[in-house]
Design a protein around this motif. Sequence first.
Motif, short mmCIF file in Angstrom:
data_model
loop_
_atom_site.label_atom_id
_atom_site.label_comp_id
_atom_site.label_asym_id
_atom_site.label_seq_id
_atom_site.Cartn_x
_atom_site.Cartn_y
_atom_site.Cartn_z
N MET A 1 0.85 -1.18 0.00
CA MET A 1 0.00 0.00 0.00
C MET A 1 0.89 1.24 0.00
SD MET A 1 -3.01 1.11 2.63
CE MET A 1 -4.20 0.04 1.87
N SER A 2 0.45 2.27 -0.66
CA SER A 2 1.23 3.51 -0.74
C SER A 2 1.17 4.27 0.57
CB SER A 2 0.70 4.40 -1.87
OG SER A 2 -0.55 4.94 -1.50
N ASP A 3 2.11 5.20 0.71
CA ASP A 3 2.12 6.05 1.90
C ASP A 3 0.83 6.85 2.01
OD1 ASP A 3 4.52 5.11 2.68
OD2 ASP A 3 5.67 6.92 2.17
N GLU A 4 0.25 7.24 0.88
CA GLU A 4 -1.01 8.00 0.92
C GLU A 4 -2.12 7.15 1.52
OE1 GLU A 4 -1.92 9.71 -2.88
OE2 GLU A 4 0.05 10.65 -3.02
N GLY A 5 -2.12 5.85 1.22
CA GLY A 5 -3.10 4.95 1.82
C GLY A 5 -2.93 4.86 3.32
N PHE A 6 -1.66 4.85 3.76
CA PHE A 6 -1.38 4.84 5.18
C PHE A 6 -1.93 6.10 5.83
CE2 PHE A 6 2.73 2.06 4.98
CZ PHE A 6 1.96 0.95 4.70
N ASP A 7 -1.72 7.24 5.16
CA ASP A 7 -2.20 8.50 5.72
C ASP A 7 -3.72 8.46 5.92
OD1 ASP A 7 0.37 9.50 5.75
OD2 ASP A 7 0.14 10.64 3.89
N GLY A 8 -4.42 7.89 4.95
CA GLY A 8 -5.88 7.77 5.07
C GLY A 8 -6.28 6.87 6.23
N GLU A 9 -5.55 5.79 6.41
CA GLU A 9 -5.85 4.88 7.52
C GLU A 9 -5.58 5.53 8.87
OE1 GLU A 9 -3.65 1.32 6.75
OE2 GLU A 9 -4.92 0.74 5.06
N VAL A 10 -4.48 6.25 8.97
CA VAL A 10 -4.15 6.95 10.22
C VAL A 10 -5.18 8.04 10.49
CG1 VAL A 10 -2.43 8.36 11.41
CG2 VAL A 10 -1.69 6.38 10.08
N THR A 11 -5.60 8.74 9.45
CA THR A 11 -6.64 9.76 9.60
C THR A 11 -7.94 9.13 10.09
OG1 THR A 11 -5.64 11.09 7.86
CG2 THR A 11 -7.94 11.56 8.39
N ALA A 12 -8.29 7.98 9.55
CA ALA A 12 -9.49 7.28 10.00
C ALA A 12 -9.36 6.85 11.46
CB ALA A 12 -9.76 6.06 9.11
N LEU A 13 -8.18 6.38 11.84
CA LEU A 13 -7.94 6.00 13.24
C LEU A 13 -8.10 7.21 14.15
CD1 LEU A 13 -6.94 3.68 15.16
CD2 LEU A 13 -4.67 4.68 14.89
N PHE A 14 -7.56 8.35 13.72
CA PHE A 14 -7.70 9.58 14.50
C PHE A 14 -9.17 9.97 14.62
CE2 PHE A 14 -8.06 14.18 14.89
CZ PHE A 14 -7.33 14.39 16.04
N ALA A 15 -9.92 9.85 13.53
CA ALA A 15 -11.35 10.20 13.56
C ALA A 15 -12.10 9.33 14.57
CB ALA A 15 -11.96 10.06 12.17
N LEU A 16 -11.70 8.07 14.68
CA LEU A 16 -12.36 7.15 15.61
C LEU A 16 -11.96 7.39 17.07
CD1 LEU A 16 -12.18 3.77 13.68
CD2 LEU A 16 -14.25 5.04 14.29
N HIS A 17 -10.70 7.71 17.30
CA HIS A 17 -10.19 7.72 18.67
C HIS A 17 -9.69 9.07 19.17
CE1 HIS A 17 -10.44 3.36 18.98
NE2 HIS A 17 -10.03 3.32 17.73
N GLY A 18 -9.52 10.02 18.29
CA GLY A 18 -8.95 11.31 18.67
C GLY A 18 -9.74 12.03 19.76
N ASP A 19 -11.06 12.07 19.62
CA ASP A 19 -11.88 12.79 20.62
C ASP A 19 -11.79 12.14 22.00
OD1 ASP A 19 -12.72 14.77 18.90
OD2 ASP A 19 -14.61 13.77 18.39
N SER A 20 -11.87 10.83 22.05
CA SER A 20 -11.80 10.17 23.36
C SER A 20 -10.42 10.34 23.99
CB SER A 20 -12.17 8.69 23.26
OG SER A 20 -11.21 7.98 22.51
N MET A 21 -9.38 10.30 23.17
CA MET A 21 -8.03 10.50 23.69
C MET A 21 -7.87 11.93 24.20
SD MET A 21 -5.87 8.36 20.82
CE MET A 21 -4.28 8.85 21.45
N HIS A 22 -8.44 12.88 23.46
CA HIS A 22 -8.38 14.28 23.87
C HIS A 22 -9.10 14.47 25.21
CE1 HIS A 22 -9.27 18.67 23.49
NE2 HIS A 22 -8.01 18.66 23.10
N ARG A 23 -10.28 13.90 25.34
CA ARG A 23 -11.03 13.99 26.60
C ARG A 23 -10.26 13.36 27.76
NH1 ARG A 23 -15.24 12.68 23.18
NH2 ARG A 23 -15.26 10.53 23.90
#
Length: 174
Positions: free
Chosen positions: A1-23
């Motif tokens: 998978m390309s680095d751009e695909g990785f970026d999308g996956e990491v962005t999706a992970l952040f969308a799922l967990h970023g708010d709870s981690m921030h809280r």
Amino acid sequence: MSDEGFDGEVTALFALHGDSMHRRLLASGVPVDEAESILQDAFLAVRRQWARIRDEQPAAYAHKVAWHLRQAYWRRVYQDKELVEELVKGHEEAYASGDEKVIASIIVREALQKLPERQRSVVELRYLRQLSVEEVSETLGIAEGTVKRHSHDGLRALRRELEQGHDGQGGPYQ
């Protein structure tokens, strides 16, 4: 998978967990701006390790990195608080007005200027910019052992200078 695909996956992970981690960071007493910085650093670490961790538990890795960064933040706060309290002695008026960090910063900067150039560079990069030994080594183009030696010697000299409490002209810091 390309680095751009990785970026999308990491962005999706952040969308799922970023708010709870921030809280979670906010609930532990970390200020908002520092919590945001910790999250950015955590997800940059996740991105750097994505090829290795993506099939394991990347969310757990992100939480672990964020929590370690949170612990490092609190260590710095407590160390800074002790240093600020030492430096602000005799400046109670400024301390009461909330300017203690400004005074401490000025005093530390003045003391740093008295260090030899290489020690000053290493101390500033390691402790003010919080780079790792490896990062300082790469930045300055010197061996990691040299970074460690300059860190040790520079901190010792800085502490000695701060304990003396002189402004370079024989008087106490005012």
